[in-house]
Write an enzyme that holds these catalytic residues in place. Structure first.
Site, PDB file in Angstrom:
ATOM      1  N   GLU A 197       0.890  -1.090  -0.046  1.00 21.12           N
ATOM      2  CA  GLU A 197      -0.047   0.083   0.031  1.00 21.12           C
ATOM      3  C   GLU A 197       0.729   1.215   0.053  1.00 21.12           C
ATOM      4  O   GLU A 197       0.641   2.160   0.620  1.00 21.12           O
ATOM      5  CB  GLU A 197      -0.945   0.016   1.195  1.00 21.12           C
ATOM      6  CG  GLU A 197      -2.067  -1.197   1.075  1.00 21.12           C
ATOM      7  CD  GLU A 197      -3.099  -1.069   1.987  1.00 21.12           C
ATOM      8  OE1 GLU A 197      -3.066  -0.198   3.093  1.00 21.12           O
ATOM      9  OE2 GLU A 197      -3.942  -1.929   1.873  1.00 21.12           O
ATOM     10  N   GLU A 315      -5.087  -8.638  -0.743  1.00 23.59           N
ATOM     11  CA  GLU A 315      -6.150  -8.328   0.246  1.00 23.59           C
ATOM     12  C   GLU A 315      -7.501  -8.045  -0.276  1.00 23.59           C
ATOM     13  O   GLU A 315      -7.787  -7.301  -1.029  1.00 23.59           O
ATOM     14  CB  GLU A 315      -5.585  -6.868   1.260  1.00 23.59           C
ATOM     15  CG  GLU A 315      -4.522  -7.084   1.733  1.00 23.59           C
ATOM     16  CD  GLU A 315      -3.886  -6.038   2.677  1.00 23.59           C
ATOM     17  OE1 GLU A 315      -4.956  -5.067   3.165  1.00 23.59           O
ATOM     18  OE2 GLU A 315      -2.818  -5.669   2.685  1.00 23.59           O
TER      19      GLU A 315
END
Length: 510
Positions: A197, A315
């Site tokens: 991220e 995810e």
């Protein structure tokens, strides 16, 4: 009128059916003559972050615990995940990865420094679970490790040293250190995440900046590695465009994507005490995965028409408010039939897009978010999500059979979603499996399946319950579990299947 769509050509959310279709027959057609591919087993991967009680108090209880364990890892968790056929496991994060310095987690446990987990609860960890512990656990599970490297606060040298430490078979400073710490042969870790991220907790970077950072770090990671770039946050298509444009294909094996099924990030709602409106909005978010995969894949196709680079959805899952009385930073939530619906729909999407989606990781394995296992002391329960993942593992490394679907609507107030999703495959023994999901909260669905082949028998299992809000608890650990399904009949190569509301069925055809 009822419209027909193919998962290959049309997104789930693009399917708009007229009101007359509500009483019409659902139809699934197996397209055995269409171009196909293998459903990569790594689509069924999992994620274990240093977050709450996923590692400590979940997987890991220490070798002095009264709970039966192997090198500190619970034997009952090992057994459950072996049954699940977990193909790969991502670690140590997540946001935690970009604050983790791997050398703190090797060597004698009493000599390891502590760390404050600033992302998740501000708790102090003693680093007793580190590289050796994780990689040895993966060997016990029969799962390939997927290591997430520290790009946010680490250095290229640190990541290069980690690669050498776990992979290099010859003599080197890092392999010598590995052997001093008790491991003679390397683990040969293939999957590596270059940061996590990067658009957020991994550094709040711009995509142009991260593309250059990725190129720099990956240059110093040597060996036969599958390197995965930190990809987009849900519908940030510009992130994918910039990375595909600026990272040479020979340096890139996978591009990540993160998307959670959330009602509202500011008001996520309760994990168990939810309304049908909240359920519908959660399922709308889950179904949106199909649109995300199609649009990100289309961008990737512009730069990579041969589909060398995998879309890695590392995810995904449902995200709600934490359970009352628990640490807000631990992300502990119950798991209901709503989560089973998320899992069934999402895995059907991944299967049907397996030409580009070749790896994915449910968040997370134990005690965090849409967990497959919950623990409480020596007790353990398997969640509805666990059972869906177990039912679907027949698709791992099987040959995809493309499907076309006509579906009735699941209607809530003035909004609609297709009620039925499906995917199908043929395994190496020639057995065909079909996964069917009915997300409608109140209406059963009768489905006609045109098989296009001659089958003599059909059997299967179903996961459902009396209420959407039902869950397994430590007092009732088997309230929800798969049972034999009797609602399918076959005649003249045509299946008739009757799905109850909010149910998941996997059929076996021979």
């Amino acid at each position: 009128m009822k419209k027909q769509y193919s998962y290959i050509r049309t997104g789930i959310l693009g399917l708009l059916l007229s009101s007359q279709a509500l009483q019409a027959q659902n139809k699934v057609t197996l397209r055995a003559d269409a171009p196909t591919q293998t459903i990569n087993k790594n689509i069924y991967g999992h994620f274990a972050e240093h977050l709450g009680n996923c590692i400590y108090g979940g997987f890991y209880v220490g070798d002095s615990s009264a709970i039966p364990n192997v090198k500190g890892v619970r034997k009952d968790i090992i057994s459950a995940l072996r049954t699940l056929k977990v193909p790969n496991l991502r670690w140590p994060g997540g946001c935690f990865a970009d604050t983790y310095h791997w050398k703190d987690g090797i060597g004698p446990k009493d000599k390891r420094p502590t760390i404050v987990n600033t992302w998740w609860g501000g708790v102090t960890e003693n680093n007793s679970f580190g590289t050796h512990d994780f990689l040895d656990m993966c060997e016990e599970l029969g799962a390939e490790p997927y290591l997430a490297g520290n790009v946010g606060s680490g250095t290229p040298q640190e990541l290069a040293d980690w690669v050498q430490y776990v992979n290099f078979p010859g003599k080197s400073p890092m392999s010598d250190l590995r052997q001093q710490n008790g491991r003679q042969q390397p683990w040969k870790v293939h999957f590596w995440g270059v940061g996590n991220e990067a658009w957020g907790c991994g550094g709040n970077m711009r995509p142009e900046y991260y593309a250059d950072i990725y190129r720099k770090y990956s240059t110093f990671m040597s060996g036969n590695l599958f390197k995965i770039a930190s990809g987009a946050n849900s519908s940030d298509y510009n992130w994918t465009e910039v990375l595909m444009k600026n990272i040479p294909l020979h340096m890139l094996d996978g591009l990540a994507l993160h998307h959670y099924s959330v009602v509202d990030w500011n008001k996520k709602g309760d994990a168990v005490d939810f309304t049908e409106e909240q359920y519908f909005q959660t399922m709308r978010s889950a179904c949106f995965m199909d649109t995300l995969v199609r649009k990100h894949s289309a961008i990737m196709d512009k730069y990579d028409p041969k589909k060398k680079v995998a879309l890695v959805v590392d995810e995904w899952g449902g995200w709600y408010n934490v359970e009352a009385g628990t640490n807000p930073g631990f992300l502990y939530q119950q798991n209901t039939m709503r989560d089973a619906m998320i899992a069934g729909v999402t895995l059907n999407i991944f299967n049907n897009h397996s030409d580009r989606v070749r790896m994915a990781n449910l968040a997370q394995t134990v005690n965090v978010l849409q967990a497959v296992i919950l623990t409480k002391g020596e007790k353990l329960i398997l969640t509805p999500t666990y059972h869906v993942m177990e039912m679907y593992n027949v698709h791992q490394d099987a040959t995809l059979i493309p499907v076309s679907i006509q579906s009735n609507n699941y209607t809530y107030k003035n909004e609609q979603l297709p009620a039925v999703t499906a995917s199908a495959s043929k395994d190496k023994a020639g057995v065909t499996h079909i996964s069917l999901v009915n997300i409608d909260a109140s209406k059963p669905q009768e489905i006609t399946v045109e098989t296009g082949a001659s089958y003599k028998s059909v059997n299967g299992r179903i996961l459902t319950s009396s209420k959407l809000q039902d869950c397994n608890t430590f007092n009732q650990p088997d309230k929800i579990k798969p049972v034999a399904f009797k609602g399918a009949t076959i005649k003249n190569n045509q299946l008739t299947v009757k799905l109850p509301p909010f149910s998941v069925v996997v059929l076996e055809l021979k």
